[in-house]
Design an enzyme around this catalytic site. Structure first.
Site, short mmCIF file in Angstrom:
data_model
loop_
_atom_site.label_atom_id
_atom_site.label_comp_id
_atom_site.label_asym_id
_atom_site.label_seq_id
_atom_site.Cartn_x
_atom_site.Cartn_y
_atom_site.Cartn_z
N ASN A 1 -2.20 -7.55 -3.34
CA ASN A 1 -1.43 -7.69 -2.09
C ASN A 1 -2.02 -8.81 -1.23
O ASN A 1 -3.23 -9.04 -1.22
CB ASN A 1 -1.31 -6.36 -1.33
CG ASN A 1 -2.62 -5.71 -0.98
OD1 ASN A 1 -3.61 -5.88 -1.66
ND2 ASN A 1 -2.62 -4.96 0.11
N ILE A 2 -1.16 -9.50 -0.54
CA ILE A 2 -1.55 -10.61 0.35
C ILE A 2 -0.86 -10.38 1.69
O ILE A 2 0.37 -10.45 1.77
CB ILE A 2 -1.13 -11.97 -0.26
CG1 ILE A 2 -1.75 -12.17 -1.64
CG2 ILE A 2 -1.55 -13.10 0.69
CD1 ILE A 2 -1.32 -13.44 -2.37
N ASN B 1 -0.42 -10.79 6.03
CA ASN B 1 -0.28 -11.89 6.99
C ASN B 1 -0.35 -11.34 8.40
O ASN B 1 0.07 -10.20 8.64
CB ASN B 1 1.07 -12.59 6.75
CG ASN B 1 1.15 -13.91 7.48
OD1 ASN B 1 1.51 -13.98 8.65
ND2 ASN B 1 0.79 -14.98 6.79
N ALA B 2 -0.83 -12.17 9.34
CA ALA B 2 -0.91 -11.77 10.74
C ALA B 2 0.48 -11.40 11.26
O ALA B 2 0.61 -10.56 12.15
CB ALA B 2 -1.50 -12.90 11.57
N TYR C 1 2.90 -9.29 10.27
CA TYR C 1 2.80 -8.20 9.29
C TYR C 1 3.92 -8.16 8.25
O TYR C 1 3.70 -7.89 7.08
CB TYR C 1 2.75 -6.84 10.00
CG TYR C 1 1.48 -6.59 10.80
CD1 TYR C 1 0.44 -7.51 10.84
CD2 TYR C 1 1.35 -5.41 11.53
CE1 TYR C 1 -0.70 -7.26 11.60
CE2 TYR C 1 0.21 -5.16 12.29
CZ TYR C 1 -0.81 -6.10 12.32
OH TYR C 1 -1.94 -5.86 13.05
N GLU D 1 2.53 -5.56 -6.56
CA GLU D 1 3.49 -5.49 -7.67
C GLU D 1 4.40 -6.71 -7.69
O GLU D 1 4.63 -7.34 -8.72
CB GLU D 1 4.37 -4.23 -7.56
CG GLU D 1 3.61 -2.93 -7.68
CD GLU D 1 3.12 -2.36 -6.34
OE1 GLU D 1 2.72 -3.15 -5.46
OE2 GLU D 1 3.15 -1.13 -6.20
N1 THU Z 1 1.01 -2.18 -0.88
C1 THU Z 1 1.07 -2.70 -2.14
O1 THU Z 1 0.61 -3.82 -2.38
N2 THU Z 1 1.64 -1.95 -3.10
C2 THU Z 1 2.08 -0.67 -2.95
O2 THU Z 1 2.54 -0.06 -3.92
C3 THU Z 1 2.00 -0.04 -1.64
C4 THU Z 1 1.56 -0.89 -0.52
C5 THU Z 1 0.34 -2.96 0.16
C6 THU Z 1 1.20 -3.55 1.23
C7 THU Z 1 0.21 -3.71 2.36
O3 THU Z 1 -0.50 -4.93 2.18
C8 THU Z 1 -0.78 -2.57 2.17
O4 THU Z 1 -0.59 -2.13 0.84
C9 THU Z 1 -0.59 -1.42 3.13
O5 THU Z 1 0.70 -0.98 3.15
#
Ligand code: THU
Length: 136
Positions: free
Chosen positions: A50-51, A53-54, A56, A63
């Site tokens: 996951n990436i 950002n400020a 949100y 994924e």
């Molecule tokens: N997030 C994912 O990357 N995959 C998921 O299946 C659930 C949530 C991330 C999004 C955000 O960066 C952080 O988790 C908190 O929601």
């Protein structure tokens, strides 16, 4: 056509690649680090994290980043996701969000999704997680 079940070693491999990718997550706002690894029908394994950002709402899930990564490095017309595993740094139950379900569905309607459920590691098909996806 029924999708062949993943072997235990395929599952472990995907979880381990996802765990490695999770270490690159950029999640300073939620502190929730997520890694994903997908297996394509042609046998490629591709990871994402996951990436955030400020601003949100611009944050992107692990994924969907794995899927983008697979498409960028793919040499065929499209990708066919056989399986995708998702792990998180808190070791709490975490299945793909609704947006990711729709995107997984687009690229693998028989995909198996490996995630931590409330009772431990679980595998559901994308159709179980998203019975009626949107298509044009
Ligand atoms: N997030 C994912 O990357 N995959 C998921 O299946 C659930 C949530 C991330 C999004 C955000 O960066 C952080 O988790 C908190 O929601």
């Amino acid at each position: 056509m029924t999708t062949p079940v993943l072997t235990e070693s395929e599952q472990q491999k995907l979880r381990s690649v996802a765990t490695q990718a999770m270490k690159n997550a950029y999640a300073p706002y939620s502190q929730f680090h997520v890694g994903a690894a997908l297996l394509t029908a042609s046998g490629d394994i591709v990871a994402g994290c996951n990436i955030e950002n400020a601003s949100y709402g611009l944050s992107m899930c692990a994924e969907r980043n794995a899927i983008a990564n697979a498409i960028i490095s793919n040499e065929k017309d499209t990708i066919d996701i056989r399986a995708i595993a998702v792990v998180n740094s808190k070791n709490v139950p975490c299945s793909p969000c609704g947006a990711c379900r729709q995107v997984i569905w687009e690229f693998g309607q028989n995909a198996q999704v490996i995630f931590l459920g409330s009772q431990g590691w679980q595998i559901l098909t994308i159709k179980e997680l998203l019975p009626v996806g949107f298509s044009l």
